[in-house]
Design a protein around this motif. Structure first.
Motif, PDB file in Angstrom:
ATOM      1  N   ARG A 247       0.837  -1.193   0.000  1.00  0.00           N
ATOM      2  CA  ARG A 247       0.000   0.000   0.000  1.00  0.00           C
ATOM      3  C   ARG A 247       0.883   1.258   0.000  1.00  0.00           C
ATOM      4  NH1 ARG A 247      -3.949  -0.380   4.704  1.00  0.00           N
ATOM      5  NH2 ARG A 247      -4.055  -2.439   3.737  1.00  0.00           N
ATOM      6  N   ALA A 248       1.966   1.229   0.792  1.00  0.00           N
ATOM      7  CA  ALA A 248       2.862   2.397   0.864  1.00  0.00           C
ATOM      8  C   ALA A 248       3.539   2.642  -0.489  1.00  0.00           C
ATOM      9  CB  ALA A 248       3.907   2.185   1.959  1.00  0.00           C
ATOM     10  N   VAL A 249       3.970   1.561  -1.142  1.00  0.00           N
ATOM     11  CA  VAL A 249       4.612   1.701  -2.457  1.00  0.00           C
ATOM     12  C   VAL A 249       3.619   2.243  -3.478  1.00  0.00           C
ATOM     13  CG1 VAL A 249       5.602   0.421  -4.391  1.00  0.00           C
ATOM     14  CG2 VAL A 249       6.326  -0.102  -2.065  1.00  0.00           C
ATOM     15  N   LEU A 263       9.394  16.067  -8.931  1.00  0.00           N
ATOM     16  CA  LEU A 263       9.853  15.108  -7.941  1.00  0.00           C
ATOM     17  C   LEU A 263       9.204  15.385  -6.593  1.00  0.00           C
ATOM     18  CD1 LEU A 263      13.620  14.974  -8.887  1.00  0.00           C
ATOM     19  CD2 LEU A 263      11.790  13.431  -9.578  1.00  0.00           C
ATOM     20  N   ASP A 264       8.392  14.453  -6.123  1.00  0.00           N
ATOM     21  CA  ASP A 264       7.843  14.555  -4.777  1.00  0.00           C
ATOM     22  C   ASP A 264       8.815  13.855  -3.839  1.00  0.00           C
ATOM     23  OD1 ASP A 264       4.836  14.752  -3.248  1.00  0.00           O
ATOM     24  OD2 ASP A 264       6.303  13.356  -2.420  1.00  0.00           O
ATOM     25  N   GLU A 265       9.541  14.636  -3.039  1.00  0.00           N
ATOM     26  CA  GLU A 265      10.652  14.074  -2.246  1.00  0.00           C
ATOM     27  C   GLU A 265      10.178  13.008  -1.261  1.00  0.00           C
ATOM     28  OE1 GLU A 265      13.740  14.492  -2.825  1.00  0.00           O
ATOM     29  OE2 GLU A 265      13.561  16.112  -4.284  1.00  0.00           O
ATOM     30  N   ARG A 266       9.030  13.246  -0.644  1.00  0.00           N
ATOM     31  CA  ARG A 266       8.512  12.288   0.335  1.00  0.00           C
ATOM     32  C   ARG A 266       8.208  10.943  -0.337  1.00  0.00           C
ATOM     33  NH1 ARG A 266       3.962  12.301   4.362  1.00  0.00           N
ATOM     34  NH2 ARG A 266       4.010  10.101   4.991  1.00  0.00           N
ATOM     35  N   ALA A 267       7.586  11.014  -1.527  1.00  0.00           N
ATOM     36  CA  ALA A 267       7.237   9.780  -2.239  1.00  0.00           C
ATOM     37  C   ALA A 267       8.505   9.039  -2.671  1.00  0.00           C
ATOM     38  CB  ALA A 267       6.358  10.099  -3.450  1.00  0.00           C
ATOM     39  N   LEU A 268       9.493   9.788  -3.158  1.00  0.00           N
ATOM     40  CA  LEU A 268      10.754   9.152  -3.556  1.00  0.00           C
ATOM     41  C   LEU A 268      11.424   8.497  -2.348  1.00  0.00           C
ATOM     42  CD1 LEU A 268      12.292  11.843  -5.945  1.00  0.00           C
ATOM     43  CD2 LEU A 268      11.398   9.587  -6.599  1.00  0.00           C
TER      44      LEU A 268
END
Lengths: 290, 290
Positions: A247-249, A263-268
């Motif tokens: 789910r997190a991925v 680039l969403d830093e948190r998602a990366l």
């Protein structure tokens, strides 16, 4: 401790039962072969795995090479017939069969559970190999009431087959195989299930990455339904943790997809964190493999 | 169609870039090596992969062997320097780099995207092999504005490396590699992440089933974060379907665990159905592998 192992009945002449019988025949042990389907026992006999049918006298050991859910009922039946002085099984889970054995009122002194850690993608007697267990661990799960002489007999079986006896507690065995065998099998099936619509070009592009991940997904659904259902608790505990990570991925990828290259830093960081934990688990396992 | 390929600049001398350079050197093509880190370019040069540094004159082809998110900015820069008459890349996704290339105002006529379907678990120039691409597919994704002479040059590159050119549309490529490479990589990572706490006995019991499923989980988290984030849409579509199946399996196992050996027919059927679909996907892929 115990007497020498000279004669064995194998009940269930599929891949594992027939492989055990072939290994024992190489050591000149007397082997009798039985199966719910007598034609399959005769096929195994035709391969040189022993004599199909009932032994004239009680033998030293009966090996139940039947699915996990059949161990309890079949043990009750063969003990009633006094087929041997010792009994073992080869089921991939140990707690559920043990619970069935207790419920069926079996004699616990003459039984020691077992699980050879070996297999092939193919099943049935024709896939059997005398060297299937060579150098592989073979878990034994004696209970508090098991007779040490019976455990000795079962250890002789393991050694005659070339396996390495590993004594474990039922529940420790089950949580371990859930992690190293049952959950990986389901991950392979979950991935393989996505390939039914793969076009021709896709098959051409696929390499070893895919083929390794899905290799075990070719296994028998009947057998694996039996294995997984008899180890449902430990397996579902692992799947629940996998589902959280998944789910997190998916959330991270959805965020990255929506940002269209921004680039969403948190998602990366979330994605990198999961991949890093995969790395750590892989290395933890690999450094200790040798 | 086009002129012969005699000179190449490889930008990015990691595993793939250096392997391409080594393959080209075997065919006596002149090769120049460049990397953001000049020491890595010199390492590749020391392996016989070519000359580190800038070519004296424009070359025939520049190969961008950089991560997917770097393709756009680096192409813009090398085209501005007029490094060559043709350009390609080797990124594992093709739509996102193409979008970046358009956004950066690059010349689309002199560029044809590429993706060699080959790799190793190890990375960096020291892991490079001249035969890495031998007999492997190498996807080319020419756009409507790509010059046919440029496509011809890139096809020469593929053939000099021993690869098999496969022309595809960007989005078809991306959805295919999501299925045969990116999603399997994540499944391996998700499983491997569960192994950090595996005790010694568990490692001893693990066999080829586990090692195959998790093999690719050893890959670089940095590189894979880049790959997955640049193909997030197609990958998350697959993960969403995996998550649905995973939830169904977990529900079935929870029901079977709660019933403690009593057979819940619906749960067994659900489990068998998923395993059966895994079988079908595996067989669909396998029958067409040959």
């Amino acid at each position: 401790v115990g007497a020498a192992l000279n004669s064995v009945v194998v009940v269930g002449t599929g891949l594992i039962g027939t492989s055990i019988a072939l290994a024992l025949r190489r050591q000149e042990i007397e082997v009798f072969l039985q199966d719910r389907d007598p034609r399959i026992a005769r096929t195994a006999a035709g391969l040189g795995a022993g004599t199909a049918g009932e032994p004239p006298d009680p033998v030293d050991l009966t090996v139940l090479a039947v699915p996990p859910t059949a161990v309890g009922p079949v043990l009750e039946q063969v003990q009633r017939r006094r087929l041997s002085r010792a009994y073992t099984d080869v089921a991939s889970t140990k707690h559920a069969p043990h619970r069935d054995i207790v419920a069926a009122g079996c004699d616990l002194r003459s039984y020691v559970g077992g699980h050879p850690m070996a297999g092939r993608e193919r099943s049935g007697p024709l896939a059997a190999r005398a060297d299937l267990f060579q150098g592989r661990p073979w878990v034994l799960t004696p209970g508090p009431r098991s007779d040490p002489a019976v455990q000795d007999t079962v250890e002789q079986l393991v050694e005659l087959c070339g396996g390495i006896p590993v004594v474990m507690d039922c529940q420790e065995h089950d949580s371990t195989v859930a992690l190293v065998s049952h959950a990986p099998h389901l991950m392979a099936s979950l991935m393989a299930a996505r390939l039914t619509a793969l076009p021709q070009t896709g098959r051409f592009l696929a390499g070893r990455g895919l083929s390794d991940v899905i290799r075990t997904a070719g296994g028998s659904p009947q057998l694996w339904t039996d294995i997984l259902s008899s180890n449902a608790g430990p397996v579902v505990d692992i799947l629940d943790q996998v589902a959280l990570d998944l789910r997190a991925v998916a959330t991270a990828l959805r965020t990255l997809h929506a940002s269209r290259g921004g680039l969403d830093e948190r998602a990366l960081a979330d994605l990198m964190e999961l991949l890093g934990r995969g790395n750590a688990g892989y290395e933890h396992w690999q450094t200790n493999e040798a």
